[in-house]
Write a protein that holds these residues in place. Structure first.
Motif, PDB file in Angstrom:
ATOM      1  N   SER A 107      48.795  42.987  32.801  1.00  0.00           N
ATOM      2  CA  SER A 107      47.876  41.878  33.035  1.00  0.00           C
ATOM      3  C   SER A 107      46.423  42.334  33.045  1.00  0.00           C
ATOM      4  O   SER A 107      45.986  43.024  33.967  1.00  0.00           O
ATOM      5  N   VAL A 108      45.679  41.922  32.029  1.00  0.00           N
ATOM      6  CA  VAL A 108      44.235  42.176  32.014  1.00  0.00           C
ATOM      7  C   VAL A 108      43.563  41.417  33.149  1.00  0.00           C
ATOM      8  O   VAL A 108      42.685  41.938  33.836  1.00  0.00           O
ATOM      9  N   GLN A 109      43.998  40.181  33.368  1.00  0.00           N
ATOM     10  CA  GLN A 109      43.352  39.366  34.400  1.00  0.00           C
ATOM     11  C   GLN A 109      43.541  39.961  35.788  1.00  0.00           C
ATOM     12  O   GLN A 109      42.628  39.894  36.613  1.00  0.00           O
ATOM     13  N   ALA A 110      44.705  40.557  36.058  1.00  0.00           N
ATOM     14  CA  ALA A 110      44.911  41.172  37.368  1.00  0.00           C
ATOM     15  C   ALA A 110      43.916  42.290  37.610  1.00  0.00           C
ATOM     16  O   ALA A 110      43.377  42.445  38.711  1.00  0.00           O
ATOM     17  N   ALA A 111      43.648  43.088  36.572  1.00  0.00           N
ATOM     18  CA  ALA A 111      42.664  44.166  36.723  1.00  0.00           C
ATOM     19  C   ALA A 111      41.267  43.603  36.927  1.00  0.00           C
ATOM     20  O   ALA A 111      40.499  44.092  37.763  1.00  0.00           O
ATOM     21  N   LEU A 112      40.911  42.566  36.178  1.00  0.00           N
ATOM     22  CA  LEU A 112      39.596  41.946  36.341  1.00  0.00           C
ATOM     23  C   LEU A 112      39.441  41.340  37.733  1.00  0.00           C
ATOM     24  O   LEU A 112      38.364  41.420  38.343  1.00  0.00           O
ATOM     25  N   ASP A 113      40.506  40.743  38.241  1.00  0.00           N
ATOM     26  CA  ASP A 113      40.443  40.142  39.571  1.00  0.00           C
ATOM     27  C   ASP A 113      40.286  41.203  40.656  1.00  0.00           C
ATOM     28  O   ASP A 113      39.688  40.956  41.712  1.00  0.00           O
ATOM     29  N   ALA A 114      40.831  42.403  40.422  1.00  0.00           N
ATOM     30  CA  ALA A 114      40.740  43.470  41.416  1.00  0.00           C
ATOM     31  C   ALA A 114      39.409  44.202  41.368  1.00  0.00           C
ATOM     32  O   ALA A 114      39.012  44.838  42.352  1.00  0.00           O
ATOM     33  N   ALA A 115      38.709  44.133  40.246  1.00  0.00           N
ATOM     34  CA  ALA A 115      37.485  44.906  40.055  1.00  0.00           C
ATOM     35  C   ALA A 115      36.353  44.384  40.941  1.00  0.00           C
ATOM     36  O   ALA A 115      36.255  43.187  41.229  1.00  0.00           O
ATOM     37  N   VAL A 116      35.498  45.321  41.351  1.00  0.00           N
ATOM     38  CA  VAL A 116      34.284  44.987  42.094  1.00  0.00           C
ATOM     39  C   VAL A 116      33.094  45.462  41.277  1.00  0.00           C
ATOM     40  O   VAL A 116      33.249  46.171  40.279  1.00  0.00           O
ATOM     41  N   PRO A 117      31.864  45.075  41.655  1.00  0.00           N
ATOM     42  CA  PRO A 117      30.697  45.464  40.858  1.00  0.00           C
ATOM     43  C   PRO A 117      30.649  46.955  40.554  1.00  0.00           C
ATOM     44  O   PRO A 117      30.832  47.797  41.430  1.00  0.00           O
ATOM     45  N   GLY A 118      30.420  47.273  39.289  1.00  0.00           N
ATOM     46  CA  GLY A 118      30.374  48.646  38.826  1.00  0.00           C
ATOM     47  C   GLY A 118      31.661  49.128  38.196  1.00  0.00           C
ATOM     48  O   GLY A 118      31.676  50.151  37.502  1.00  0.00           O
ATOM     49  N   ASP A 119      32.768  48.415  38.393  1.00  0.00           N
ATOM     50  CA  ASP A 119      34.051  48.837  37.842  1.00  0.00           C
ATOM     51  C   ASP A 119      34.154  48.534  36.349  1.00  0.00           C
ATOM     52  O   ASP A 119      33.490  47.634  35.825  1.00  0.00           O
ATOM     53  N   VAL A 120      35.039  49.275  35.687  1.00  0.00           N
ATOM     54  CA  VAL A 120      35.325  49.095  34.271  1.00  0.00           C
ATOM     55  C   VAL A 120      36.801  48.788  34.114  1.00  0.00           C
ATOM     56  O   VAL A 120      37.655  49.490  34.672  1.00  0.00           O
ATOM     57  N   VAL A 121      37.112  47.741  33.360  1.00  0.00           N
ATOM     58  CA  VAL A 121      38.487  47.455  32.951  1.00  0.00           C
ATOM     59  C   VAL A 121      38.597  47.870  31.492  1.00  0.00           C
ATOM     60  O   VAL A 121      37.975  47.260  30.623  1.00  0.00           O
ATOM     61  N   GLU A 122      39.365  48.919  31.252  1.00  0.00           N
ATOM     62  CA  GLU A 122      39.434  49.513  29.926  1.00  0.00           C
ATOM     63  C   GLU A 122      40.800  49.226  29.309  1.00  0.00           C
ATOM     64  O   GLU A 122      41.842  49.606  29.859  1.00  0.00           O
TER      65      GLU A 122
END
Length: 370
Positions: A51-66
């Motif tokens: 799930s791409v969306q799960a990673a995006l939902d977990a990310a905070v400012p400065g994070d990268v979803v690769e």
């Protein structure tokens, strides 16, 4: 599929956060090197099937979803400041998923970058510092990338193609950077920058938005700027569209304009696009100004256009659909050749203060502009 996230974010954050799946698919994320900077940004590595969306939902400012190379069915939404979504270039492809019922998918978009506004379109929360990099978004019913109410959004090295409306659409946003993207074969504009797509009103002050080094082909309009001010369009290549670069305003206040279109290559935009509401047919138009003020068009190479639309020609000034004239346009230092019916055309009978100087061309309407 269930994606399990670590329940807390430790003080010393891993450089890469591990996700695991309860079904047999490649790991969504892989483990990090042990040495990570204290409280530094995390990198969520996502593989096809996770799930791409799960990673995006977990990310905070400065994070990268690769995202690893592969196909990713479904739409995704970036709604956290300072998060980067990054792929592996052309090998990472986002495509529609008919089963996706997310808000972004229901809107018909591939990637949604969303602040918020009230019912009158007034921004309520501006999303800041988001980046979308190095991936492909293809085949969505509306926009490949749809962004609204953002500040300092960056979209670079992205390919958007075969989307129903805009390849990249940016509305009500400031200090945007759109660079080194490829937008082809989209139903409307390859790149679209506007106050709002579906509202009138005065032009938005973009505070220095930059559209540069993009390749735009096979769209209705390569690049459309509508009801915006204060930006630069530089070093783009627009070819094989119905129209190359359109700067569109009307009688709203403030007027669209106070922007520069410079050093672009605009050639052979000769596809035929039939009329739509509020716009005549488009064919053979290089750079069009309509209903604008204080626009500078300089140093562009504009060639090989041919069409019978009222807007056909190399660089054309034309009144807006509501009759608003162009004012104080400066068309200077451009190289124009083999544009039919003419290289330069001022078809705006009520325009004021418009100037054509130092252009290398053979034909103009009226004569004497070359």
């Amino acid at each position: 599929m269930t994606v399990l996230l670590a329940p807390t974010r430790p003080l010393v954050r891993a450089a890469v956060v591990l996700l695991s799946c309860t079904v047999s698919v490649p790991l969504a994320l892989t483990a990090a090197p042990a040495a990570a900077a204290p409280t530094g940004p995390a990198v969520y590595r996502v593989a096809p099937g996770a799930s791409v969306q799960a990673a995006l939902d977990a990310a905070v400012p400065g994070d990268v979803v690769e995202l690893a190379a592969g196909r990713y069915p479904g739409s995704v939404t970036l709604a956290t400041d300072g998060v980067t979504l990054r792929g592996q270039g052309a090998a990472t492809v986002l495509v529609p998923d008919p089963a996706d019922r997310s808000a972004c998918a229901r809107a018909g978009n591939g990637v949604c970058v969303t602040g918020s506004s009230d019912d009158q379109g007034v921004p309520v929360r501006t999303l800041s510092g988001v980046a979308v990099e190095s991936l492909t978004v293809a085949g969505f019913p509306r926009n490949g990338i749809g962004a609204a109410v953002t500040d300092r959004l960056t979209v670079r090295r992205v390919a958007v193609h075969d989307n129903g409306m805009q390849g990249i659409s940016v509305e009500m946003s400031t200090r945007t950077v759109l660079t080194d993207n490829e937008a082809r074969d989209n139903g409307q504009a390859g790149i679209f920058v506007a106050n709002w797509y579906d509202r009138k009103g005065g032009a938005l002050e973009t505070r220095g938005t930059e559209v540069s080094e993009n390749r735009l082909s096979g769209n209705r309009i390569g690049l459309q700027l509508r009801r915006v001010r204060g930006l630069t369009v530089e070093a783009n290549l627009a070819y094989g569209n119905c129209g190359g670069v359109f700067v569109v305003g009307d009688d709203g206040v403030p007027r669209a304009g106070a922007l520069t279109v410079r050093d672009n290559v605009v050639r052979a935009n000769n596809r035929y696009c039939p009329p739509i509401p509020r716009l005549d047919s488009v064919q053979g138009t290089g750079i069009l100004l309509t209903g604008t003020e204080d626009v500078t068009v300089s140093g562009n190479q504009v060639s090989d256009h041919s069409g019978t639309s009222p807007m056909s020609g190399g660089v054309v000034l034309y009144p807006s659909v509501v009759g608003a004239p162009n004012a104080r346009a400066t068309v200077t230092g451009n190289a124009l050749r083999d544009n039919l019916p003419t290289d330069l055309a001022d078809r705006d009978p009520h325009g004021t203060g418009n100037a054509f100087t130092g252009n290398a061309c053979r034909t103009s309407e009226p004569t004497g502009l070359c």
